[in-house]
Design an enzyme around this catalytic site. Structure first.
Site: not given
Length: 368
Positions: A84, A148, A242, A252, A263
């Protein structure tokens, strides 16, 4: 009636597939115009004062687009293009017309460890080249994990800028630890220095750029056009994406609380709420895999002003979120099935522009 073993497994897998489907209705009263064709992963883009676009391609290219012509920008920092990670977001300083500063986030291998981590640079554009490049922040330590990296950038009304970094696949260490990078929203002054009222400037060994923590992988962020609050969304695991309103020093919750599961379908936490941890303003189950985020603040679209647009990578549509009293009260699918929506911006003309993988940047057009 008795089901055969074969029929049972067919029904079982059909039920799993049905549960994984997005339930938002399709709004067919919209179409699009391709403005910038033939892009692979347009991770971020922004508009220059003359109406041109600067577009980041994840693989490491910045494209200048104006009047139908693409020009590749030189001097782009070397990116760690893995999983990513790659060349990520791009944003202009609010006073760009006067100071010329451009801000980039990207996966960088700079540092002593193997792999890479998210970095933030500011630079200027001259003769189609990036110049006066300054790395303002580089997260550590590097890792070869491909997950991430984040990352979005916004400026507030006070001259601060905020950027996000995902927890780099290190769920159990990074997001809840303010002495470690990853799983955070950061705030800096425009020159990269630490604001003296950042929430953790006096905390022992803290990464003092941190503004909020307990995040998983935030890939969308925007300033609410009326309240001026910072809204951000982040990927959950399987379920539990979210939307949050970002406040200084707040936790958070990831991964202590979540509305998602592993997963594999197994549970990693049995709680969705805990004292001292913020509840999301909105969450998605199943996950839509959100990327890109922008409010509609113009009058171009009938009935959509004030709505929040969120891209869905998983289901390949633009999520049109209707907001009332700070809550998402209705969602519908726009540009349905056009491709993985990666980035969203409101243009100078008030129209919404959407970066779609393996297509390009399109203009959203309302047909009724």
């Amino acid at each position: 009636m008795t089901l055969s073993k074969h029929s049972f497994f067919i029904l079982f897998f059909l039920s799993l597939f049905a549960c994984a489907q997005d339930k938002n209705p399709i709004n067919t009263n919209n179409t699009h115009e391709v403005i910038v064709p033939d892009l692979n992963i347009p991770w971020g883009f922004t508009f220059l004062p003359d109406g041109a676009m600067l577009i980041t391609e994840k693989a490491g290219e910045i494209i200048h687009f104006k009047d139908g012509r693409k020009t590749e920008i030189t001097g782009v920092p070397q990116v760690y293009n893995r999983g990513q990670g790659g060349l990520l977001d791009i944003a202009l300083h609010p006073d760009y017309a006067q100071n010329g500063w451009i801000y980039l986030t990207y996966a960088s291998s700079e540092g002593d460890d193997n792999g890479g981590h998210t970095a933030l640079m500011r630079c200027k554009l001259k003769n189609n080249a990036l110049v006066e490049k300054e790395v303002l922040y580089k997260a550590t330590p590097n890792t070869t994990k491909g997950q991430h990296f984040g990352s979005r950038i916004v400026f507030d009304d006070n001259g601060y800028f905020f950027f996000t970094i995902g927890e780099r696949g290190n769920r159990d260490e990074n997001p809840q630890d303010i002495t470690r990078d990853g799983g955070k929203v950061y705030r800096l002054n425009a020159d990269g220095t630490i604001p003296n009222d950042n929430p953790f400037v006096d905390a022992a060994n803290a990464k003092t750029a941190i503004y909020s923590y307990g995040h998983r992988n935030p890939q969308g962020m925007d300033i609410h056009p009326e309240t001026r609050e910072i809204w951000a969304h982040e990927h959950g695991p399987k379920g539990g994406d979210e939307i949050n309103i970002i406040k200084p020093g707040k936790n958070y919750g990831w991964p202590v609380i979540s509305y998602g599961v592993n997963y594999s379908g197994t549970s990693f936490t049995d709680i969705t709420k805990k004292e001292g941890m913020e509840q999301p303003l909105h969450y998605w189950v199943p996950s839509i895999a959100p990327s890109g985020m922008a409010f509609i603040s113009s009058d171009v679209y009938n009935g959509w002003k004030g709505n929040l647009l969120v891209g869905s990578l998983k289901f390949q549509y633009l999520d049109n979120c209707y907001i009332e009293n700070g809550k998402v009260v209705k969602e519908e699918r726009l540009l349905d099935g056009l491709g993985r929506v990666r980035s969203i911006e409101q243009g100078p003309d008030g129209y919404m522009y959407v970066g779609i993988e393996n297509l390009g940047i399109v203009k959203l057009i309302q047909t009724k």
